[in-house]
Design an enzyme around this catalytic site. Structure first.
Site, short mmCIF file in Angstrom:
data_model
loop_
_atom_site.label_atom_id
_atom_site.label_comp_id
_atom_site.label_asym_id
_atom_site.label_seq_id
_atom_site.Cartn_x
_atom_site.Cartn_y
_atom_site.Cartn_z
CG ASP A 83 64.46 -43.67 -48.89
OD1 ASP A 83 64.01 -43.09 -49.90
OD2 ASP A 83 64.18 -44.85 -48.60
CG ASP B 242 61.01 -44.20 -52.79
OD1 ASP B 242 61.90 -43.72 -52.06
OD2 ASP B 242 60.35 -45.22 -52.49
CD GLU C 242 63.77 -46.35 -52.85
OE1 GLU C 242 64.08 -45.69 -51.85
OE2 GLU C 242 62.63 -46.82 -53.05
MN MN Z 1 62.81 -44.73 -50.52
MN MN Z 2 60.98 -47.04 -51.67
#
Ligand code: MN
Ligand code: MN
Length: 291
Positions: free
Chosen positions: A85, A96, A276
């Site tokens: 991430d 992000d 994500e």
């Molecule tokens: Mn993230």
């Molecule tokens: Mn996030």
């Protein structure tokens, strides 16, 4: 949204996409977590961007907030379910994005979080209530035989601000905030073979500054000086080059000047996947900056 802000979000998103892909390729059995972290964070800086948060590399039942410790000796192992991430920013405008690398044989678990994310993105447009997105995420994950992690959410983003309202749930719920044109949100479903809830672990590698206040302890003062440029965005213990850093960090936490982000895990022996993207809400849908 002003065009120059839009452009920065898009540039950060394109860089994040590229670096996430290259970082994921380096996640292999016997590769070290620290090497992957150095590669990702080094690439972000080399390409002229800022690190919005320390790269999260979370294994198996750990869903989020792990990052290598200073001199971390851990290596990836066959069978690991690895969440990568990353956060990239340009003048504070953040991308992000996360993916899961399966070093075992659980393709359906990885697919569950990706399908949930992509189905939610399909539904994103002004006027949609975030509760509806949680329903979509939950359905995609449960229909594959897993549970969504109920106490982790997607979130809004703003300049130098990684988490602001609205939170985008991964479980169904009534109504909630309504999406509006110009909002920037990250959608990040987590699918688990465990209980569907994560808890704080004892391992803490990531912190962020809450308030600016003078401190006495010299090591604490040095840390605050080193992280001044973060504008409140998270930093890693690994990024602090100060003697007696651990004592100073715990003092800063105690005094409410910084906050810790413990590693968040489902039950031992379980596996969690995550996917994500960051997106900008437009008049009739959204533009995914990290796709
Ligand atoms: Mn993230
Ligand atoms: Mn996030």
């Amino acid at each position: 949204m002003k065009e120059e802000i839009f452009d920065r979000y898009m540039q950060a998103g394109a860089a994040a996409k590229k670096i996430l892909t290259e970082g994921a390729q380096r996640i292999q059995a016997d590769a070290s977590l620290l090497e992957v972290a150095d590669f990702v964070e080094g690439s972000i800086l080399d390409e002229g961007f800022g690190i919005a948060f320390p790269v999260n590399i979370s294994l198996n039942e750990a869903a989020a907030h792990d990052t290598p410790s200073p001199g971390d000796s851990r290596v990836f192992a066959e069978g690991d379910m690895v969440k990568l991430d990353i956060g990239v920013h340009l003048d504070g405008y953040i991308a992000d994005t996360a993916c899961t690398v399966d070093l075992g044989n659980q393709p359906l678990l990885c697919e569950a979080s990706v399908a949930a994310r992509d189905a939610a993105i399909e539904a994103v447009k002004p006027g949609v209530a975030i509760g509806a997105l949680g329903g979509i995420v939950s359905h995609e994950i449960k229909s594959r035989g897993f549970l969504p992690v109920a106490n982790l959410t997607g979130h809004g983003l703003d300049q130098y601000c990684l988490h602001k309202g609205p939170n985008v749930p991964n479980i169904p719920g009534p109504g909630g905030a309504i999406l509006e044109e110009g909002m920037v949100v990250a959608i990040e479903p987590f699918a688990t073979t465990g209980t569907g809830f994560v808890h704080d672990g004892s391992r803490v590698e990531i912190f962020s500054q809450l308030v600016k206040r003078p401190v006495r302890l010299p090591a604490a003062r040095k840390i605050l000086k080193e992280i001044d440029g973060h504008n409140g965005m998270p930093f890693a213990r690994r990024h602090v080059y100060v003697k007696s850093a651990d004592l100073a960090l715990s003092r800063l936490v105690r005094d409410g000047i910084i906050r810790p982000y413990p590693v968040l895990s489902d039950v031992s022996g379980s596996y969690v996947s995550q996917a994500e993207h960051t997106m900008i809400i437009t008049g009739d849908g959204c533009i995914v900056t990290t796709a």
